[in-house]
Design an enzyme around this catalytic site. Structure first.
Site, short mmCIF file in Angstrom:
data_model
loop_
_atom_site.label_atom_id
_atom_site.label_comp_id
_atom_site.label_asym_id
_atom_site.label_seq_id
_atom_site.Cartn_x
_atom_site.Cartn_y
_atom_site.Cartn_z
N GLU A 38 -19.52 0.87 36.29
CA GLU A 38 -20.16 2.05 35.57
C GLU A 38 -20.79 2.82 36.75
O GLU A 38 -20.83 4.19 37.05
CB GLU A 38 -20.82 1.72 34.55
CG GLU A 38 -20.05 1.43 33.21
CD GLU A 38 -19.65 -0.16 33.09
OE1 GLU A 38 -19.80 -0.96 34.24
OE2 GLU A 38 -18.69 -0.25 32.23
N HIS A 89 -22.80 -3.03 21.45
CA HIS A 89 -22.00 -1.90 20.96
C HIS A 89 -22.29 -0.97 19.99
O HIS A 89 -21.30 -0.30 19.34
CB HIS A 89 -20.49 -2.79 20.96
CG HIS A 89 -19.85 -3.46 21.81
ND1 HIS A 89 -20.34 -4.68 22.00
CD2 HIS A 89 -18.89 -3.24 22.85
CE1 HIS A 89 -19.60 -5.39 23.07
NE2 HIS A 89 -18.51 -4.37 23.39
#
Ligand code: TPP
Lengths: 346, 321
Positions: free
Chosen positions: B58, B125
């Site tokens: 990322e 999540h």
């Protein structure tokens, strides 16, 4: 660019190689003179914030700059003044940024070594080590998408920065994307004060290259000729689309981390070792030995460098700082309609 | 025709890719696979070479998008889950967000964050990160709550010359449907009155808009007319629309799904109190998720985030004080 009134007395036999070496040498010299000026201004309390020098790393750094062409990308780090100058960064950019001049590329908003001109391929570093490498990747990636060929990007870092996640992510990314990235790592034995044995446990930082499928080269960072050759080779390979390259240089930082640091932690033995040699002095000796120039010529080059540096510093010092009341100063977005009205008064 | 929130996001990307050769999409599994949520389904085939799988990196993904943006491209970065953007946090807040201000060169990139809770997703999540990113100068943070906004605001995000954090809510992906894509839209700096009312201003955004509308329905049965303001973008925050609404109703409740400490709801309440104290007939309130990581079990999860029921409870307190 360095301009000289007197042409160097180059022996006819030496030719292009000699000319190239001397060009690099003169940028090293200029860089050293400029660094010395900044250091003395810092000691005199004339510069705000920190001053970070490239002393002892000029041979490696300049080798980057002289091998790059307009249109290439360079993400320099704190010790890369020589490389910046050789990549056509004006001395004035450096001086203006240190003094916070409103006319400098950072307009007083950011200072010292953080300066750059992204649209000329000279990225403006952020402090966070390792963070610039993937940004170079992005520039190269964009060029590939656009079908632009033959440009390269160089990112520079110290051995300490090779411990960051960013470094590893970016090197892996460059390898996966087969980008023309040249990663130049200066192992100057210390990251701030932390010695290499507290920084990494592999035998060689070249493992960092092999681990990602990147070509790796090691070079003696005190030797300008070797640096020019090895960095040149890496840049040429990247330019020929042979994927990312990593150059690892062994050298010693000949100063503290910044001018606030007296580097007392660097042992006398290390300083006296081969690593502790000054690349500029070695290069000077080399050009004299080769008979490419004489002592008088060297002296003249130094004097010219001093003159250029003084002129830039005087100019920058006289210039106004940023005006906190000027319009739009306090908006961080280029899209004006998205700037909240009066938000700063809250 | 009926189109979901997720399909609107895909359509917006297809249109952006078709309209502008500078646009490309980079992210994990976004290529042939079409994305973990299928937000890029078919795009790699339709736009060869412009929808690319990235390594799980990322930080480097964001760095690459920034570098490409500096070269004049318009990257769209898909973070597989908003939660993982914290790995890219440094690049986003220190590199992208400071770029224009430092260098006078704009950095147009769109970071798509599939955010918010869905059942059984747990602590890693489900997070809402709009509050964190809004804290940083130099970022635009969009939080679309409707299919129409998902489409038009994503197109606007790509056109904006600054880094945009596009918070798309995973719970809305499949459940929310519209008849058609919009042909015109409010600009991102404007909030929307999602439901008019006279008794209370309920300011919210993203999936909480729908819980709030349900709460307003419930309260109507008790004789209260609640005005629901959908912020649409949390940075910039359309304080004018909020203040005008509070001027009509005299009462304020602000609802967000993010953690309670600080954040968007605190900002809204603070602005209204500081700039419109005289407009208030009762102390304002704010309602957020609980101050714990996001739980896995549905019983815990549904009690962790604000819901129509808890929003209605909070609203009653404001209405009755
Ligand atoms: C991510 C990050 N952590 C810490 C720092 C603070 N810092 C600045 S320079 C430095 C040492 C860097 O060492 P190295 O990478 O070896 O480069 P050198 O200074 O030796 O040239 C540190 C710790 C930083 N800039 N970025």
């Amino acid at each position: 660019m360095v301009q000289s009134a007197v042409e160097p007395s180059i022996s006819a036999a030496a030719g292009a190689e000699c000319e190239f070496y001397l060009k690099a040498f003169r940028f090293m010299l200029l860089s050293r003179v400029l660094d010395e000026k900044f250091a003395s201004l810092y000691r005199a309390g004339k510069i705000m914030g920190g001053v970070f020098l490239g002393r002892g790393q000029e041979a490696l750094s300049v080798s980057i700059g002289v091998h790059l062409r307009p249109g290439d990308i360079f993400a320099p780090l704190i010790r890369d003044l020589a490389g910046r100058l050789a990549f056509n960064e004006p001395i004035l950019d450096a001086a203006r940024t240190y003094f916070g001049s409103a006319l400098g590329p950072m307009r007083g908003r950011d200072g010292n070594v953080h300066r750059g001109r992204p649209q000329s391929g000279l990225l403006a570093m952020i402090s966070h080590l390792g963070a610039m490498i993937s940004v170079v990747n992005g520039g190269l990636f964009a060029r590939r998408l656009r079908g632009v060929k033959g440009t390269v990007g160089v990112a520079s870092c110290g051995e300490g920065a090779t411990s960051t996640g960013s470094f590893h992510e970016a090197l892996n990314q460059a390898a996966v994307e087969k980008l023309p990235l040249v990663m130049v790592v200066a192992n100057n034995q210390f990251a701030y004060s932390t010695p290499t044995q507290r920084q990494f446990a592999c035998n060689s930082l070249l493992d960092r290259a092999a681990g990602y499928g990147v070509a790796g080269y090691e070079v003696d960072g005190t030797d300008l000729e070797a640096c020019l050759r090895v960095v040149g080779q890496a840049v040429a390979k990247a330019r020929a689309d042979q994927g990312p390259q990593l150059v690892l240089a062994r050298l010693l930082r000949l100063c503290g981390h910044g001018e606030h640091d007296d580097a007392h932690y660097i042992g006398a033995e290390l300083k006296a070792s081969d690593l502790g040699q000054d690349c500029l002095k070695l290069a000077e000796k080399f050009v004299l030995q080769q008979g490419w120039v004489d002592a008088a010529q060297l002296e003249q080059w130094r004097a010219e460098a001093v003159q250029q540096v003084e002129a830039a510093v005087v100019t920058a010092q006289r210039e106004p700082g940023p005006d906190p009341f000027s319009a739009n100063y306090w908006s961080a977005l280029s899209s004006q309609y998205l700037v909240e009205g009066g938000a700063t008064e809250r | 025709m009926s189109i979901t929130y997720l399909e609107a996001i895909r359509e917006a990307q297809a249109r952006a890719l078709a309209d502008d050769p500078r646009v490309f999409i980079y992210g994990q599994d976004v290529g042939a696979f079409g994305g973990a949520f299928k937000a890029t389904k078919g795009l790699a085939q339709q736009f060869p070479g412009r929808v690319l799988d990235s390594p799980i990196s990322e930080d480097a993904m964001a760095g690459l998008a920034i570098g490409a943006a500096l070269e004049g491209m318009r990257p769209i970065l898909e973070m597989q889950f908003a939660d993982f953007s914290t790995i890219a946090f440094n690049q986003i807040v220190n590199q992208a967000a400071t770029m224009f201000w430092r260098t006078n060169v704009s950095c147009p990139l769109t970071v798509r964050l599939p955010c918010g809770g869905t059942m059984g997703s747990g602590p890693f999540h489900s997070q809402m990160l709009e509050t964190i990113y809004s804290h940083y100068p130099g970022l635009v943070v969009l939080t679309p709550a409707t299919v129409e906004d998902a489409y038009s605001m994503l197109l606007e995000a790509v056109a904006i010359d600054d880094p945009v954090i596009f918070c798309e809510h995973k719970l809305l992906y499949y459940h929310l449907k519209a008849d058609a894509l919009p042909t015109e839209a409010l600009p991102a700096n404007k909030a929307r009155i999602a439901r008019a009312g006279r008794d209370l201003t309920l300011v919210t955004y993203s999936a909480m808009v729908h819980e709030s509308l349900a709460a307003a329905d419930e309260l109507r049965g008790e004789g209260w007319e609640v005005e629901v303001v959908d912020l649409r973008a949390v940075k910039p925050l359309d304080t004018d629309t909020v203040m005008a609404s509070v001027a009509r109703t005299g009462r304020l409740l602000c609802v967000g799904e993010a953690f309670p400490w600080g954040g968007v709801t605190a900002e809204v309440v603070s602005r209204v109190v500081c700039e419109g104290f005289d407009l208030l007939d009762a102390p304002p309130r704010r309602l957020n998720a609980k101050d714990t990581p996001i739980p896995y079990h549905p019983n815990l999860w549904s009690a962790h985030r604000p819901t129509a029921r808890t929003i209605a409870m909070a609203a009653r307190k404001v209405l009755q004080s």
